[in-house]
Enzyme design. Structure first.
Site, PDB file in Angstrom:
ATOM      1  N   TYR A  56     -16.745  -1.669   1.550  1.00  0.00           N
ATOM      2  CA  TYR A  56     -15.724  -2.696   1.721  1.00  0.00           C
ATOM      3  C   TYR A  56     -16.336  -4.036   1.355  1.00  0.00           C
ATOM      4  O   TYR A  56     -17.172  -4.573   2.055  1.00  0.00           O
ATOM      5  CB  TYR A  56     -15.195  -2.733   3.154  1.00  0.00           C
ATOM      6  CG  TYR A  56     -14.552  -1.464   3.634  1.00  0.00           C
ATOM      7  CD1 TYR A  56     -14.030  -0.525   2.738  1.00  0.00           C
ATOM      8  CD2 TYR A  56     -14.438  -1.187   4.998  1.00  0.00           C
ATOM      9  CE1 TYR A  56     -13.443   0.646   3.189  1.00  0.00           C
ATOM     10  CE2 TYR A  56     -13.840  -0.020   5.451  1.00  0.00           C
ATOM     11  CZ  TYR A  56     -13.355   0.897   4.541  1.00  0.00           C
ATOM     12  OH  TYR A  56     -12.770   2.064   4.995  1.00  0.00           O
ATOM     13  N   LEU A 206      -0.184   3.323   9.555  1.00  0.00           N
ATOM     14  CA  LEU A 206       1.063   2.609   9.274  1.00  0.00           C
ATOM     15  C   LEU A 206       1.420   2.664   7.786  1.00  0.00           C
ATOM     16  O   LEU A 206       2.177   1.841   7.286  1.00  0.00           O
ATOM     17  CB  LEU A 206       0.954   1.155   9.741  1.00  0.00           C
ATOM     18  CG  LEU A 206       0.742   0.971  11.244  1.00  0.00           C
ATOM     19  CD1 LEU A 206       0.576  -0.497  11.596  1.00  0.00           C
ATOM     20  CD2 LEU A 206       1.893   1.577  12.023  1.00  0.00           C
ATOM     21  N   GLY A 207       0.859   3.664   7.085  1.00  0.00           N
ATOM     22  CA  GLY A 207       1.226   3.834   5.687  1.00  0.00           C
ATOM     23  C   GLY A 207       0.906   2.625   4.839  1.00  0.00           C
ATOM     24  O   GLY A 207       1.718   2.196   4.026  1.00  0.00           O
TER      25      GLY A 207
END
Length: 329
Positions: A56, A206-207
């Site tokens: 990240y 949460l997609g």
């Protein structure tokens, strides 16, 4: 804070964790000061599971978390990952599970996070060119050396998890799981986690924000947002998936909660060995997510959500084709 156990005999962690990726990468609208404030607020609320990875940034998210937890190490349960190699093209990635890479990667993560040990260390993606026994064997050495407490895998198949667990106990399997990504129910990973006492850690519960009901069109995402390059956010797929989310919005209105809280409550209801890690960069969304812990869905509501989000209801793959090949190895 409501807690759940990490692994068969591991420590208790907050029942909802915090995915920190978006604070440093992939999504637009980043604000480092607000990210630090969000991390501090999470710890103040008793949310202790902080999830990051060396890729990240790359590397910058671990450094950010290291700054935030300085002086508060005892309050945080730090999970980080290694094994994904990134190039200039964000859709093109490689893997490295060689023992020498394991040893080098953990030293970098410890330094960037400013800690003496990691609470949970994941293999981010399985390297098809390295036997999982070799990778996990090197990770187990880190446990014996006191550099890592618990081991995990990410997006591994049920067979691979079983092989890894035979080398050293695996405490967590992290994979995508939500109303619109229900593969773990049919590919055997949820079942084997229950069998082996492995905690299942859903990322993107949460997609990728879609299930929050805040998007009306692709124009709502800033230019450069990684999601615009993914299949489910492509024109045509986006509109079809938006119709599914309307059903979540209707149920949420009836319960006087937000769609995000409803979607998280659904994930939490799938088993007490499940600890989702919704990502957010802001304190107000963190508070909203934590409220899902107090929401219990009725059998009728669970049945309605199952009806809306059947296996073939969602349009588009989870990732671009080049990345899909890295999953469930």
């Amino acid at each position: 804070m409501i807690t759940r156990r990490m692994g068969h005999a591991g420590p208790q962690v907050s029942a909802i964790g915090l995915g920190c990726m978006g604070m440093s990468d992939f999504y637009e609208g980043r604000d480092e000061n607000e990210a630090i404030a969000t991390l501090h607020h999470a710890l103040d609320c008793g949310l202790n599971l902080l999830d990051t990875a060396d890729m990240y940034g790359p590397y910058t998210n671990e450094t950010l978390i290291g700054r935030a937890i300085r002086g508060r190490r005892a309050d945080a349960f730090i999970a980080t990952k290694f094994g994904i190699l990134r190039g200039a093209d964000p859709t093109q990635r490689g893997t490295d599970g060689r023992p020498e890479h394991v040893r080098a990667s953990v030293e970098g993560s410890l330094q960037r996070l400013g800690v003496d040990y990691l609470d949970l260390y994941y293999l981010h993606r399985v390297d098809p060119d390295v036997p999982i026994e070799d990778t996990v064997g090197a990770m187990a050495d880190l446990v014996r050396q006191g550099k890592v407490r618990l081991l995990g895998l990410s997006e591994a198949s049920a067979e691979t998890l079983a092989r890894a667990h035979a080398v050293h106990p695996i405490s967590a399997l992290q994979s995508e799981y939500s109303l619109w990504t229900r593969d773990p129910e049919t590919n055997g990973t949820l079942a084997i986690c229950r069998e082996l006492g492995v905690t299942f850690v859903p990322y993107s519960p949460l997609g990728r924000g879609f299930l929050t009901g805040t998007f009306a069109s692709r124009d709502d995402l800033a230019e450069g947002d990684y999601r615009l390059s993914t299949p489910r956010f492509q024109q045509g797929n986006f509109e079809r998936n938006l119709r599914l989310v309307e059903g979540v919005r209707e149920l949420a209105r009836a319960r006087e909660v937000t769609p995000a809280q409803l979607a998280l409550a659904w994930v939490l209801a799938q088993g007490d060995n499940i600890v989702p890690i919704p990502g957010t960069k802001r304190r107000r969304y963190l508070d909203e997510n934590l409220e899902a812990l107090t929401l219990t869905l009725s059998p009728a509501e669970l049945a309605r959500l199952d009806e809306l989000f059947q296996r073939n209801s969602v349009a588009g793959q989870r990732y671009p084709s080049a990345v899909m090949g890295m999953l469930e190895r």
